[in-house]
Design a protein around this motif. Structure first.
Motif, PDB file in Angstrom:
ATOM      1  N   ALA A 178       4.509  -5.624  21.702  1.00  0.00           N
ATOM      2  CA  ALA A 178       4.292  -7.043  21.408  1.00  0.00           C
ATOM      3  C   ALA A 178       3.845  -7.210  19.961  1.00  0.00           C
ATOM      4  CB  ALA A 178       3.251  -7.624  22.358  1.00  0.00           C
ATOM      5  N   ILE A 179       4.286  -8.285  19.329  1.00  0.00           N
ATOM      6  CA  ILE A 179       4.047  -8.475  17.903  1.00  0.00           C
ATOM      7  C   ILE A 179       2.612  -8.898  17.592  1.00  0.00           C
ATOM      8  CG2 ILE A 179       4.833  -9.732  15.861  1.00  0.00           C
ATOM      9  CD1 ILE A 179       6.863  -7.714  17.121  1.00  0.00           C
ATOM     10  N   ASP A 180       2.025  -9.710  18.447  1.00  0.00           N
ATOM     11  CA  ASP A 180       0.684 -10.252  18.173  1.00  0.00           C
ATOM     12  C   ASP A 180      -0.380  -9.190  17.895  1.00  0.00           C
ATOM     13  OD1 ASP A 180       2.409 -11.892  19.950  1.00  0.00           O
ATOM     14  OD2 ASP A 180       0.894 -13.424  19.568  1.00  0.00           O
ATOM     15  N   PRO A 181      -0.447  -8.091  18.665  1.00  0.00           N
ATOM     16  CA  PRO A 181      -1.497  -7.092  18.406  1.00  0.00           C
ATOM     17  C   PRO A 181      -1.433  -6.466  17.019  1.00  0.00           C
ATOM     18  CG  PRO A 181      -0.582  -6.775  20.603  1.00  0.00           C
ATOM     19  CD  PRO A 181       0.300  -7.777  19.909  1.00  0.00           C
ATOM     20  N   VAL A 182      -0.249  -6.460  16.394  1.00  0.00           N
ATOM     21  CA  VAL A 182      -0.146  -5.938  15.028  1.00  0.00           C
ATOM     22  C   VAL A 182      -1.022  -6.769  14.089  1.00  0.00           C
ATOM     23  CG1 VAL A 182       1.402  -5.570  13.078  1.00  0.00           C
ATOM     24  CG2 VAL A 182       2.162  -5.004  15.387  1.00  0.00           C
ATOM     25  N   PHE A 183      -0.995  -8.077  14.270  1.00  0.00           N
ATOM     26  CA  PHE A 183      -1.789  -8.955  13.406  1.00  0.00           C
ATOM     27  C   PHE A 183      -3.275  -8.880  13.752  1.00  0.00           C
ATOM     28  CE2 PHE A 183       2.499 -10.785  13.362  1.00  0.00           C
ATOM     29  CZ  PHE A 183       2.756 -10.651  12.004  1.00  0.00           C
ATOM     30  N   ALA A 184      -3.577  -8.618  15.016  1.00  0.00           N
ATOM     31  CA  ALA A 184      -4.979  -8.386  15.377  1.00  0.00           C
ATOM     32  C   ALA A 184      -5.495  -7.143  14.660  1.00  0.00           C
ATOM     33  CB  ALA A 184      -5.111  -8.223  16.887  1.00  0.00           C
ATOM     34  N   GLY A 185      -4.666  -6.097  14.641  1.00  0.00           N
ATOM     35  CA  GLY A 185      -5.047  -4.876  13.937  1.00  0.00           C
ATOM     36  C   GLY A 185      -5.207  -5.094  12.445  1.00  0.00           C
ATOM     37  N   LEU A 186      -4.301  -5.870  11.860  1.00  0.00           N
ATOM     38  CA  LEU A 186      -4.403  -6.178  10.435  1.00  0.00           C
ATOM     39  C   LEU A 186      -5.683  -6.957  10.129  1.00  0.00           C
ATOM     40  CD1 LEU A 186      -0.784  -7.178   9.334  1.00  0.00           C
ATOM     41  CD2 LEU A 186      -2.199  -5.357   8.377  1.00  0.00           C
ATOM     42  N   ALA A 187      -6.002  -7.922  10.974  1.00  0.00           N
ATOM     43  CA  ALA A 187      -7.211  -8.719  10.756  1.00  0.00           C
ATOM     44  C   ALA A 187      -8.446  -7.832  10.754  1.00  0.00           C
ATOM     45  CB  ALA A 187      -7.322  -9.802  11.829  1.00  0.00           C
ATOM     46  N   ARG A 188      -8.544  -6.964  11.758  1.00  0.00           N
ATOM     47  CA  ARG A 188      -9.723  -6.096  11.846  1.00  0.00           C
ATOM     48  C   ARG A 188      -9.777  -5.113  10.684  1.00  0.00           C
ATOM     49  NH1 ARG A 188      -8.343  -6.468  17.428  1.00  0.00           N
ATOM     50  NH2 ARG A 188      -7.013  -4.632  17.247  1.00  0.00           N
ATOM     51  N   SER A 189      -8.638  -4.544  10.316  1.00  0.00           N
ATOM     52  CA  SER A 189      -8.617  -3.518   9.273  1.00  0.00           C
ATOM     53  C   SER A 189      -8.872  -4.080   7.884  1.00  0.00           C
ATOM     54  CB  SER A 189      -7.272  -2.780   9.280  1.00  0.00           C
ATOM     55  OG  SER A 189      -7.068  -2.141  10.515  1.00  0.00           O
ATOM     56  N   THR A 190      -8.545  -5.336   7.674  1.00  0.00           N
ATOM     57  CA  THR A 190      -8.730  -5.944   6.357  1.00  0.00           C
ATOM     58  C   THR A 190      -9.932  -6.884   6.328  1.00  0.00           C
ATOM     59  OG1 THR A 190      -7.181  -7.732   6.936  1.00  0.00           O
ATOM     60  CG2 THR A 190      -6.266  -5.786   5.839  1.00  0.00           C
ATOM     61  N   HIS A 191     -10.743  -6.841   7.384  1.00  0.00           N
ATOM     62  CA  HIS A 191     -11.984  -7.624   7.462  1.00  0.00           C
ATOM     63  C   HIS A 191     -11.726  -9.127   7.396  1.00  0.00           C
ATOM     64  CE1 HIS A 191     -13.958  -3.776   7.075  1.00  0.00           C
ATOM     65  NE2 HIS A 191     -13.305  -3.559   5.947  1.00  0.00           N
ATOM     66  N   ARG A 192     -10.572  -9.539   7.924  1.00  0.00           N
ATOM     67  CA  ARG A 192     -10.323 -10.967   8.088  1.00  0.00           C
ATOM     68  C   ARG A 192     -10.859 -11.391   9.453  1.00  0.00           C
ATOM     69  NH1 ARG A 192      -6.603  -9.294   4.513  1.00  0.00           N
ATOM     70  NH2 ARG A 192      -5.749 -10.829   3.051  1.00  0.00           N
ATOM     71  N   LYS A 193     -11.292 -12.628   9.525  1.00  0.00           N
ATOM     72  CA  LYS A 193     -11.816 -13.123  10.787  1.00  0.00           C
ATOM     73  C   LYS A 193     -10.678 -13.321  11.772  1.00  0.00           C
ATOM     74  CE  LYS A 193     -14.896 -16.636  12.725  1.00  0.00           C
ATOM     75  NZ  LYS A 193     -15.705 -17.845  12.441  1.00  0.00           N
ATOM     76  N   LEU A 194     -10.839 -12.825  12.985  1.00  0.00           N
ATOM     77  CA  LEU A 194      -9.854 -12.991  14.050  1.00  0.00           C
ATOM     78  C   LEU A 194     -10.363 -14.067  15.002  1.00  0.00           C
ATOM     79  CD1 LEU A 194      -7.281 -12.086  15.500  1.00  0.00           C
ATOM     80  CD2 LEU A 194      -8.616 -10.295  16.613  1.00  0.00           C
ATOM     81  N   VAL A 195      -9.575 -15.133  15.158  1.00  0.00           N
ATOM     82  CA  VAL A 195     -10.017 -16.292  15.938  1.00  0.00           C
ATOM     83  C   VAL A 195      -9.037 -16.552  17.080  1.00  0.00           C
ATOM     84  CG1 VAL A 195     -10.463 -18.771  15.895  1.00  0.00           C
ATOM     85  CG2 VAL A 195     -11.131 -17.344  13.946  1.00  0.00           C
ATOM     86  N   PRO A 196      -9.499 -16.579  18.331  1.00  0.00           N
ATOM     87  CA  PRO A 196      -8.627 -16.998  19.439  1.00  0.00           C
ATOM     88  C   PRO A 196      -8.415 -18.505  19.383  1.00  0.00           C
ATOM     89  CG  PRO A 196     -10.848 -16.561  20.233  1.00  0.00           C
ATOM     90  CD  PRO A 196     -10.849 -16.186  18.782  1.00  0.00           C
ATOM     91  N   LEU A 197      -7.171 -18.918  19.537  1.00  0.00           N
ATOM     92  CA  LEU A 197      -6.850 -20.342  19.477  1.00  0.00           C
ATOM     93  C   LEU A 197      -6.898 -21.007  20.843  1.00  0.00           C
ATOM     94  CD1 LEU A 197      -3.849 -20.124  16.975  1.00  0.00           C
ATOM     95  CD2 LEU A 197      -6.239 -20.706  16.466  1.00  0.00           C
ATOM     96  N   GLU A 198      -7.017 -20.196  21.897  1.00  0.00           N
ATOM     97  CA  GLU A 198      -7.142 -20.719  23.251  1.00  0.00           C
ATOM     98  C   GLU A 198      -8.320 -20.047  23.946  1.00  0.00           C
ATOM     99  OE1 GLU A 198      -3.259 -22.105  25.157  1.00  0.00           O
ATOM    100  OE2 GLU A 198      -2.701 -20.139  24.354  1.00  0.00           O
ATOM    101  N   GLU A 199      -8.666 -20.565  25.118  1.00  0.00           N
ATOM    102  CA  GLU A 199      -9.767 -20.005  25.890  1.00  0.00           C
ATOM    103  C   GLU A 199      -9.218 -19.146  27.028  1.00  0.00           C
ATOM    104  OE1 GLU A 199      -9.870 -23.434  24.963  1.00  0.00           O
ATOM    105  OE2 GLU A 199     -10.995 -22.606  23.259  1.00  0.00           O
ATOM    106  N   ALA A 200      -9.896 -18.050  27.291  1.00  0.00           N
ATOM    107  CA  ALA A 200      -9.444 -17.134  28.334  1.00  0.00           C
ATOM    108  C   ALA A 200      -9.398 -17.815  29.702  1.00  0.00           C
ATOM    109  CB  ALA A 200     -10.346 -15.902  28.377  1.00  0.00           C
ATOM    110  N   ALA A 201     -10.381 -18.652  29.992  1.00  0.00           N
ATOM    111  CA  ALA A 201     -10.422 -19.319  31.294  1.00  0.00           C
ATOM    112  C   ALA A 201      -9.218 -20.237  31.483  1.00  0.00           C
ATOM    113  CB  ALA A 201     -11.719 -20.107  31.436  1.00  0.00           C
ATOM    114  N   THR A 202      -8.803 -20.917  30.401  1.00  0.00           N
ATOM    115  CA  THR A 202      -7.630 -21.785  30.464  1.00  0.00           C
ATOM    116  C   THR A 202      -6.372 -20.961  30.696  1.00  0.00           C
ATOM    117  OG1 THR A 202      -8.672 -23.367  28.961  1.00  0.00           O
ATOM    118  CG2 THR A 202      -6.287 -23.506  29.213  1.00  0.00           C
ATOM    119  N   GLN A 203      -6.251 -19.854  29.973  1.00  0.00           N
ATOM    120  CA  GLN A 203      -5.105 -18.972  30.156  1.00  0.00           C
ATOM    121  C   GLN A 203      -5.055 -18.412  31.567  1.00  0.00           C
ATOM    122  OE1 GLN A 203      -2.422 -18.379  28.602  1.00  0.00           O
ATOM    123  NE2 GLN A 203      -2.663 -17.635  26.514  1.00  0.00           N
TER     124      GLN A 203
END
Length: 320
Positions: free
Chosen positions: A169-194
């Protein structure tokens, strides 16, 4: 460390966390990590895939990127325009942060005992198990997740024999990039809603979702749809994806319900992106491509919020 080097590091450490594959010669190979020896050449040859928009307001830009959740391994490395957008951002927004244990716990929480008993009694648990076998999947690896999650896992794995894996899946690549480059990773939805969207509010609603998944797998629709969406994404075929998003061959009430859910989700995500942008942040928002399509897609909703919206991928640029 340059972003390209960090990307290579993320790709090498990309860990497979999918459903276990049965040990049979006829089964497709398991998903694997990218080989480090191939990364340099892969990065050199990577090209833009998916759909990218630059959105501008109050003198600074943010970006919207449409992803897919089942892909081929060679698609994991972002193309130059996509990678440039990440490099220029301060925040990476995803539908959910699946590295958050609380989010995972909510999504994977077991069905209520009475729901499980009813799904067993109605034969649905047996039906899911029977379909898993020819797909070479071991549902035991998922643990005690809702039965509909097991059925949806089967649907997302039907393309493994053709090289399409949910582990890529493509999304986890950007999660990894965010963490590795110290960018803030923000969920746009709530887990309970999903959770409600995925599982439903009642056992009958969950049963309908299970039945739909099993029917699509048995008919071949799950595979054909997966390949169709993946092909459109690989080619950045925006007109075809727009057309796909507007078509529905289910009952009218189901279509209306699905559309209402999508509009609600998109409206919420658009507002969250706008709030971060209005606070002065440059946001790279990467969510499933179908969230980008039509008059209620994120690009259209951002335009309604006063953003200038410019299409970057596909390469022909137009403004909404």
């Amino acid at each position: 460390m340059k972003l390209m080097t960090i990307l290579a590091s993320c790709a090498v450490s990309f860990m497979v966390m999918g459903t276990a594959v049965a040990a049979e010669k006829a089964c497709p190979p398991e998903a694997t990590k990218l080989e480090i020896g191939n990364l340099k050449e892969a990065l050199k040859n990577s090209h833009n895939r998916g759909f990218l928009w630059k959105i501008t307001k109050d003198g600074h830009a943010s970006w919207l990127y449409g992803t897919i959740h089942v892909a081929q391994q060679s698609w994991l490395l972002p193309g130059p325009d996509v990678l440039r957008a990440v490099a220029q951002s301060q925040v990476v927004g995803l539908e959910l942060d699946l590295s958050d244990p609380v989010t995972v716990r909510i999504l994977r929480a077991a069905d209520k005992p009475e729901t499980t008993a009813w799904l067993v009694k109605t034969g649905r648990q047996k039906a899911v198990a029977e379909i898993a076998q020819p797909l070479c999947l071991s549902l035991a690896a998922l643990g005690n997740v809702p039965l509909v999650t097991q059925a949806e896992t089967l649907s997302s794995n039907v393309g493994r024999g053709l090289g399409y894996y949910p582990e890529y899946a493509i999304d986890p690549v950007f999660a990894g990039l965010a963490r590795s480059t110290h960018r803030k990773l923000v969920p746009l939805e709530e887990a309970a809603t999903q959770r409600v969207i995925l599982v439903g509010r009642t056992k009958e609603e969950e049963a309908r979702k299970i039945d739909a998944n099993l029917k699509d797998i048995a008919s071949g629709k799950a595979l054909s749809g997966l390949v169709e969406i993946a092909t459109m994404w690989d080619k950045s075929d925006l007109p075809a994806m727009e057309k796909y998003a507007t078509e529905c061959d289910s009952a009218a009430d189901v279509c209306a319900q699905d559309e209402a859910v999508m509009v609600s989700r998109n409206t919420h995500m658009a507002q969250k992106i706008a709030d971060m942008h209005d606070a002065g942040l440059r946001v790279f928002a990467a969510v499933g491509s179908l969230h980008m399509m039509g008059p209620n897609g994120l690009p259209a909703l951002m335009k309604k919020q006063g953003f200038t919206v410019e299409q970057s991928v596909p390469a022909v640029k137009t403004s909404l």
